[in-house]
Design a protein around this motif. Structure first.
Motif: not given
Length: 270
Positions: A160-169
């Motif tokens: 989870l720490s490596r997920l790209d936050p721009t995807l959820t945004e």
């Protein structure tokens, strides 16, 4: 390059393949009175006995149930913990991870003995709930989940720490509600970490001996207890080795199938 490949291969050969081969050879031997307590040969009776006798079959099925339920509870508890840690402020993440790993700083038996006092009839939890907990299945599940929960949290957090936050945004900007963002983005992309956590919890839980013996009581007749009794109490090494062989087959087939299924569900699979 040969050393890079050869040294790990030699390590696996010495510490994995050789012991497995020895166990397989003993499983095919004939029980005997002597030292060692078997005669080498080719005898399938031990493997057939373990597969057909209700004692061994029921113990293995009970172990599968306990390991499966414990793994599911660890997943349901560990995933929100890992998600919360991954979304915490950077200055708090190391402290939260330390809190998850803190129980490992204390001896395993000391922690389980502490649970005996907590779950005893005159303990705090039993008095609050007004029910008996120690030497029940509930106590056994509590001990297993408490012990193996960090093995679920850490690999899921690492993913989870490596997920790209721009995807959820981007999904939120396009109008997706939080539950859809979780189901369509966060959960699918965290499947590799879930697969690792499931394997790390299920494999040791199915062969657990100490926790069921100390917290589950005499009725917790799991496969680890049966294996211990056959090897040390009955000194029937061929039957104990046959139990180990069947347990190994189960550990290869079931977790392997679960991991393959999780990988197949990954949205980024090739």
């Amino acid at each position: 390059m040969r050393w890079v490949i050869g040294l790990p291969a030699l390590w696996l050969l010495v510490l994995l393949a050789a012991p497995l081969a020895i166990v397989a050879v003993i499983a095919l031997a004939v029980p005997a009175d002597g030292i060692p307590p078997y005669d080498l040969g080719f005898n399938l009776d031990n493997l057939s006995l373990v597969a057909t006798d209700p004692l061994y079959r029921d113990a293995l099925l009970r172990s599968l149930r306990v390991a499966g339920v414990s793994t599911l509870i660890c997943l349901l508890m560990g995933f929100p913990m890992a998600l919360a840690i991954s979304r915490a402020a950077p200055r708090w993440q190391n402290a939260l991870l330390l809190a998850v790993m803190l129980p490992f700083w204390t001896g395993f038996l000391m922690r389980i003995n502490a649970w005996i006092g907590i779950l005893a009839d005159d303990g705090l939890i039993a008095r609050m709930l007004g029910t008996r907990l120690l030497y029940t299945d509930a106590a056994m599940y509590i001990g297993i989940v408490y012990t193996y929960l960090p093995f679920m949290v850490l690999p899921v957090y690492a993913r989870l720490s490596r997920l790209d936050p721009t995807l959820t945004e981007a999904a939120a900007d396009l109008g997706a509600p939080p539950w859809r963002v979780f189901l369509r983005i966060i959960l699918p992309l965290s499947l590799p970490g879930i697969a690792a956590g499931v394997a790390l919890v299920f494999v040791p839980a199915i062969g657990e001996y100490v926790i069921p013996a100390l917290l589950g009581g005499p009725q917790a007749q799991l496969i680890g207890k049966v294996l211990w009794d056959e090897f040390f109490a009955n000194r029937d090494w061929p039957t104990a080795s046959a139990v180990a062989v069947w347990l190994l087959l189960v550990l290869v087939v079931i977790p392997g199938s679960i991991v393959r299924a999780i990988r197949w569900l990954r949205p980024d699979r090739a």
